[in-house]
Write a protein that holds these residues in place. Structure first.
Motif, PDB file in Angstrom:
ATOM      1  N   TYR A  42      -2.249   2.150   3.657  1.00 54.43           N
ATOM      2  CA  TYR A  42      -3.036   3.365   3.530  1.00 54.43           C
ATOM      3  C   TYR A  42      -3.426   4.022   4.877  1.00 54.43           C
ATOM      4  O   TYR A  42      -3.136   5.325   4.789  1.00 54.43           O
ATOM      5  CB  TYR A  42      -4.314   2.679   2.834  1.00 54.43           C
TER       6      TYR A  42
ATOM      7  N   TYR B 244      -2.363   7.985   5.956  1.00 56.34           N
ATOM      8  CA  TYR B 244      -3.313   8.858   6.059  1.00 56.34           C
ATOM      9  C   TYR B 244      -3.876   9.244   7.582  1.00 56.34           C
ATOM     10  O   TYR B 244      -4.743   9.782   7.655  1.00 56.34           O
ATOM     11  CB  TYR B 244      -4.734   8.229   5.217  1.00 56.34           C
TER      12      TYR B 244
ATOM     13  N   LEU C  12     -10.073   0.600  -2.669  1.00 57.20           N
ATOM     14  CA  LEU C  12      -9.794  -0.575  -1.750  1.00 57.20           C
ATOM     15  C   LEU C  12     -11.077  -1.521  -1.714  1.00 57.20           C
ATOM     16  O   LEU C  12     -10.721  -2.855  -1.516  1.00 57.20           O
ATOM     17  CB  LEU C  12      -9.914   0.308  -0.435  1.00 57.20           C
TER      18      LEU C  12
ATOM     19  N   MET D 282     -10.601   6.522  -3.794  1.00 59.83           N
ATOM     20  CA  MET D 282      -9.689   5.591  -3.182  1.00 59.83           C
ATOM     21  C   MET D 282     -10.679   4.324  -2.340  1.00 59.83           C
ATOM     22  O   MET D 282     -10.083   3.273  -2.334  1.00 59.83           O
ATOM     23  CB  MET D 282      -8.659   6.215  -2.525  1.00 59.83           C
TER      24      MET D 282
ATOM     25  N   THR E 170     -12.330  10.429   3.840  1.00 61.67           N
ATOM     26  CA  THR E 170     -11.943   9.494   3.264  1.00 61.67           C
ATOM     27  C   THR E 170     -12.111   9.967   1.625  1.00 61.67           C
ATOM     28  O   THR E 170     -13.011  10.299   1.366  1.00 61.67           O
ATOM     29  CB  THR E 170     -12.488   8.019   3.514  1.00 61.67           C
TER      30      THR E 170
ATOM     31  N   ALA F 277      -1.137   5.992  -1.245  1.00 58.77           N
ATOM     32  CA  ALA F 277      -0.879   6.459   0.244  1.00 58.77           C
ATOM     33  C   ALA F 277       0.355   7.059   0.316  1.00 58.77           C
ATOM     34  O   ALA F 277       0.642   8.212   1.124  1.00 58.77           O
ATOM     35  CB  ALA F 277      -1.067   5.081   1.048  1.00 58.77           C
TER      36      ALA F 277
ATOM     37  N   VAL G  53      -3.268   1.524  -4.811  1.00 55.90           N
ATOM     38  CA  VAL G  53      -3.471   1.893  -3.269  1.00 55.90           C
ATOM     39  C   VAL G  53      -2.268   2.424  -2.595  1.00 55.90           C
ATOM     40  O   VAL G  53      -2.215   3.392  -1.946  1.00 55.90           O
ATOM     41  CB  VAL G  53      -4.017   0.670  -2.713  1.00 55.90           C
ATOM     42  N   CYS G  54      -1.106   1.497  -2.800  1.00 59.23           N
ATOM     43  CA  CYS G  54       0.218   1.797  -2.166  1.00 59.23           C
ATOM     44  C   CYS G  54       0.670   3.214  -2.700  1.00 59.23           C
ATOM     45  O   CYS G  54       1.299   3.980  -1.835  1.00 59.23           O
ATOM     46  CB  CYS G  54       1.297   0.518  -2.105  1.00 59.23           C
TER      47      CYS G  54
END
Length: 443
Positions: free
Chosen positions: A141, A145, A112, A108, A104, A379, A375-376
């Motif tokens: 996300y 991923y 989150l 990010m 991870t 991803a 975030v979007c």
């Protein structure tokens, strides 16, 4: 399917696996519908899905969630409880994060965490509401991923779920307790005893978005020569369901997609097919104008209501938007920056925003909206950079236009709609997701 030297169709093990997967999903769908009539069965359906998610790989688990999304409104332990889809999303997201903990991105993860705290503090401690909102960017996300090889299959699973749930909705009167979950829209007076369809969604308008994203995705893949004529057949079925919603926005956006599709066919010199679709379109318009079909009469009546002025065409959305804009850009600068919180009610004297952008700004403010987009974007940005064509834009155009007309922030399938639009946008000219290329290179 493959053919041998004699031209005989041969069923391969891959096709058999696909058939088994479809039958499994149909069985799950049947369990969910049985749970509407007998609530105890809903617990069995939830337990079965939870075990599958626990045993499956992440990409397979997401395929299951995509199939379940159109059933979300009726997949509950009781009429008043939260959808089981939310809890299954939570289960898969947590498992994915734990599994990929070592890989991870720490920056990010911090973003989150900020988003999660932002939602929780703004939810007035409404746990269910907070979980639903947190799941939107986390689902996006985690999807991008994980192994992206299941991307195309996930879209197909959504289409299957949407098609099956739409067919089930035709027999709602025969299913005990269904009227408690799906309340037909009576706010619009229709002619000829016609009722608005909504599938297994609680509102015809949100059903419309799901239909249009599915239709645009199927047509874009057909235009990219990624799928066969079966995609056109399913698209036609979904279009008929969409017409049953008596939605002005559906007909308007469908016209845009249809013209877009024809342009793609003519530009590819597929003249025979383009001519057939042009003739179908002309016949479709003629049927509307000459009032030969009752459902079209109702759609035209809705366009003509109120004299066809801006307020009537927008169904007074412009009035609602003005109220929200006043609330967003009020004298309270802190509210403008940080938002009112997801637990806040509608502005005084108003209803839902009927605009997703205003939804975000009103509830999350500019800061929360920015965090969500970060975030979007991070991803979705895992895909390779490459040239984008008109075909790839089908689903994005549809989704953006409809999001400007509806409040999608609290819709069950919002995350899935965004994912599908991104997948179609990242599809290369061979119909393969660029995400898959990048993952293959890493291996």
């Amino acid at each position: 399917m493959e053919r041998n030297e004699l031209g005989v169709i041969r069923i391969t093990p891959t096709h058999m696996d696909t058939v088994k997967e479809i039958l499994l999903l149909i069985f799950i769908g049947a369990l969910i519908i049985a749970g509407v009539a007998v609530p105890a069965v809903s617990y069995v359906a939830f337990a079965f899905c939870a075990v599958l998610i626990f045993l499956m790989k992440a990409d397979q688990g997401f395929c299951l969630l995509f199939f379940l999304a159109p059933f979300a409104t009726v997949f509950k332990f009781s009429v008043s409880s939260a959808s089981c889809l939310t809890y299954l999303q939570l289960l898969l997201v947590v498992m994915t994060i734990i599994h990929r903990a070592q890989h991870t991105d720490k920056k990010m993860f911090a973003v989150l965490l900020v988003y999660i705290l932002y939602v929780v503090f703004g939810s007035n401690l409404n746990v269910t509401l907070a979980i639903k909102q947190i799941m939107i960017p986390l689902t996006i996300y985690c999807f991008f991923y994980t192994n992206p090889d299941g991307n195309i299959k996930a879209f197909n699973c959504f289409v299957l779920g949407l098609l099956l749930s739409s067919i089930v909705s035709l027999f709602m009167d025969a299913i005990p307790n269904m009227e408690k979950y799906i309340i037909l829209d009576k706010t619009i007076e229709l002619r000829d005893d016609v009722e608005r369809m909504s599938g297994l969604y609680s509102d015809p308008n949100y059903y419309t978005i799901a239909l249009m994203v599915a239709i645009s995705g199927l047509l874009s893949r057909f235009a990219a020569r990624r799928v066969g004529y079966w995609a056109l057949i399913i698209s036609l079925a979904l279009i008929l369901f969409g017409i049953g919603t008596v939605s002005k926005s559906f007909l308007a956006v469908l016209a845009i997609v249809y013209v877009y599709f024809l342009i793609c066919l003519y530009s590819q010199k597929r003249y025979r097919l383009a001519t057939v679709f042009t003739a179908v379109g002309v016949g479709f318009v003629a049927a509307i104008l000459f009032g030969r079909v009752a459902i079209f009469n109702n759609i035209l009546a809705r366009f003509e209501a109120g004299g066809g002025n801006a307020d009537s065409l927008m169904t007074n959305r412009n009035v609602i938007w003005e109220i929200y804009l006043d609330s967003i850009f009020s004298n309270n600068l802190l509210r403008t920056i940080l938002g009112h919180g997801i637990g806040a009610g509608y502005p005084k004297g108003s209803v839902a925003a009927h605009n997703t952008a205003l939804d975000f700004l009103y509830y999350y403010g500019f800061v929360g909206t920015g965090v969500f987009l970060v975030v979007c974007s991070a991803a979705a940005g895992k895909a390779e950079k490459r040239r984008t064509t008109a075909i790839n834009m089908f689903s994005w155009v549809v989704l953006i236009v409809l999001m400007m007309m509806l409040s999608c922030l609290q819709a069950f399938d919002f995350a899935f709609l965004i994912i599908m639009a991104v997948m179609n946008f990242r599809m290369d000219q061979n119909g393969t997701s660029a995400l898959s290329h990048q993952e293959s290179a890493r291996r």
